[in-house]
Every structure is written in C-alpha cells, then in structure tokens.
Write a protein that holds these residues in place. Sequence first.
Motif, PDB file in Angstrom:
ATOM      1  N   LYS A 128      -2.516  -4.201   3.876  1.00  0.00           N
ATOM      2  CA  LYS A 128      -2.584  -2.749   3.674  1.00  0.00           C
ATOM      3  C   LYS A 128      -1.844  -1.988   4.777  1.00  0.00           C
ATOM      4  O   LYS A 128      -1.242  -0.950   4.518  1.00  0.00           O
ATOM      5  N   GLN A 129      -1.860  -2.541   6.011  1.00  0.00           N
ATOM      6  CA  GLN A 129      -1.109  -1.907   7.098  1.00  0.00           C
ATOM      7  C   GLN A 129       0.391  -2.094   6.901  1.00  0.00           C
ATOM      8  O   GLN A 129       1.162  -1.169   7.104  1.00  0.00           O
ATOM      9  N   ALA A 130       0.787  -3.306   6.530  1.00  0.00           N
ATOM     10  CA  ALA A 130       2.212  -3.615   6.374  1.00  0.00           C
ATOM     11  C   ALA A 130       2.808  -2.987   5.118  1.00  0.00           C
ATOM     12  O   ALA A 130       3.973  -2.595   5.103  1.00  0.00           O
ATOM     13  N   LYS A 131       2.013  -2.921   4.049  1.00  0.00           N
ATOM     14  CA  LYS A 131       2.488  -2.389   2.769  1.00  0.00           C
ATOM     15  C   LYS A 131       1.469  -1.376   2.238  1.00  0.00           C
ATOM     16  O   LYS A 131       0.740  -1.655   1.281  1.00  0.00           O
ATOM     17  N   PRO A 132       1.398  -0.210   2.858  1.00  0.00           N
ATOM     18  CA  PRO A 132       0.381   0.770   2.442  1.00  0.00           C
ATOM     19  C   PRO A 132       0.533   1.211   0.988  1.00  0.00           C
ATOM     20  O   PRO A 132      -0.440   1.665   0.375  1.00  0.00           O
ATOM     21  N   GLU A 133       1.718   1.041   0.424  1.00  0.00           N
ATOM     22  CA  GLU A 133       1.957   1.464  -0.956  1.00  0.00           C
ATOM     23  C   GLU A 133       1.364   0.503  -1.990  1.00  0.00           C
ATOM     24  O   GLU A 133       1.315   0.818  -3.183  1.00  0.00           O
ATOM     25  N   THR A 134       0.897  -0.670  -1.546  1.00  0.00           N
ATOM     26  CA  THR A 134       0.373  -1.641  -2.498  1.00  0.00           C
ATOM     27  C   THR A 134      -0.854  -1.085  -3.204  1.00  0.00           C
ATOM     28  O   THR A 134      -1.690  -0.420  -2.603  1.00  0.00           O
ATOM     29  N   GLY A 135      -0.937  -1.347  -4.473  1.00  0.00           N
ATOM     30  CA  GLY A 135      -2.077  -0.886  -5.253  1.00  0.00           C
ATOM     31  C   GLY A 135      -3.183  -1.925  -5.289  1.00  0.00           C
ATOM     32  O   GLY A 135      -4.192  -1.753  -5.972  1.00  0.00           O
ATOM     33  N   MET A 136      -3.009  -3.016  -4.557  1.00  0.00           N
ATOM     34  CA  MET A 136      -3.972  -4.104  -4.566  1.00  0.00           C
ATOM     35  C   MET A 136      -5.262  -3.687  -3.857  1.00  0.00           C
ATOM     36  O   MET A 136      -5.235  -2.991  -2.853  1.00  0.00           O
ATOM     37  N   THR A 137      -6.372  -4.143  -4.405  1.00  0.00           N
ATOM     38  CA  THR A 137      -7.671  -3.876  -3.775  1.00  0.00           C
ATOM     39  C   THR A 137      -8.141  -5.145  -3.072  1.00  0.00           C
ATOM     40  O   THR A 137      -7.608  -6.239  -3.307  1.00  0.00           O
TER      41      THR A 137
END
Length: 194
Positions: A88-97
């Motif tokens: 989440k820090q590296a790819k804040p745009e991810t929609g993964m939970t």
Amino acid sequence: MKRASILVLSLGIVLSGCGTTQENNTPAPAATTTSSAPASEQKAMSAEEMSRFKEYAPNLKGGPFITEAEIVNQNEAVITYADFATLKQAKPETGMTEADAKNYWESGDEINKTLMEEPIRLLKEFPELQKVNVTLNHGKKYTTEVDRATIEDYLKVNLSETKADKDKWRNEVVNKFFTKEERAKYIKKFVKAE
C-alpha cells in the motif's frame, strides 16, 4: 613510451603476487562460481533482454505484490513480493484490500508455487540469467536464491533447451515437478522462512 613501459612493468609485478598467499607462498584458492558456465563464458544480459525482463516480471505469479523486479550484476534477477502494508505504501493506487492479499497467498499453495515455479520459469525464459533471488513477505519472510547450475542439476534438464522445446518443458519439468508434493520438497531444500 618509457612511462607506459614502467607502468606495465609495475602492474605486472603487482599482479604476479596476486596468485599466492604470503604465509606459505602457496597458490591462493581459486574463485568459485555458481553457474554452469565458467566465469569467462558467462554472458551479461543484453539491454534488450533486460528490457524484456522488466515487461515480463509483472506477469509472474503474484505480480500485483511485486515491488521490485530488476537485473543486478548483469545476469541476476532480484524479485521482491511485498506484504500488504508495504504494498500500500509502494503502490497507493492499488485497489487491493488486506483480505484480497490474505486470500491470494493462503489459497492452495500459492506461496510454494511462486517461490519454486517462478524462478525456474525465469531461468528458462532468459538463458543468460544465471541467478534468481526472490523475497516474499506474507506473515513470514520467505527467501530463496537459486542459480542455473544448481536448478538444472536438481531437475536433470537444461533449461535453455526447454525454452524452444515446449514438449520437453511440459514433460520433463512442469508435469514432473510442478506438483504440490514436489513443490513441498523443493521449498524444504531451497527456501528459508523467518
């Protein structure tokens, strides 16, 4: 010209002492390599192959969790799969939970598949690649560092040959080793968990 001769002579004297140890004037141990080819024959990956690797890596199993995929030392792959917080820090745009991440890694033996099959696929796909280092973070930190010679010896197959021969790849590697039981043996031998 005289300066160049002195420099060459001085360099020759310095280098002539590099092959022995001072204590007993015996030959120094030979450098070892983990590749099937002698160091002088190992090829660096071309810029084109490195670029192809960058395109290929996100498509590995667990690709959405990869935060690092690079070639180092011109023939070693380094792949890092992040835990959810780091992702989440590296790819804040991810929609993964967090639940998505847990479900992905804990369904079947996804961790074992990723740590075994993907390094082998990379060695098959990129014949100049000599080593693959994978770190996978999910609950524990899993690490594996495998080289071409060791894996080819383990599988009893030349991976470069399997790239062109799909039947050989399927029959001598996939059908034989990409099973739950064989993955468990491989993980025990080649993977560390902390």
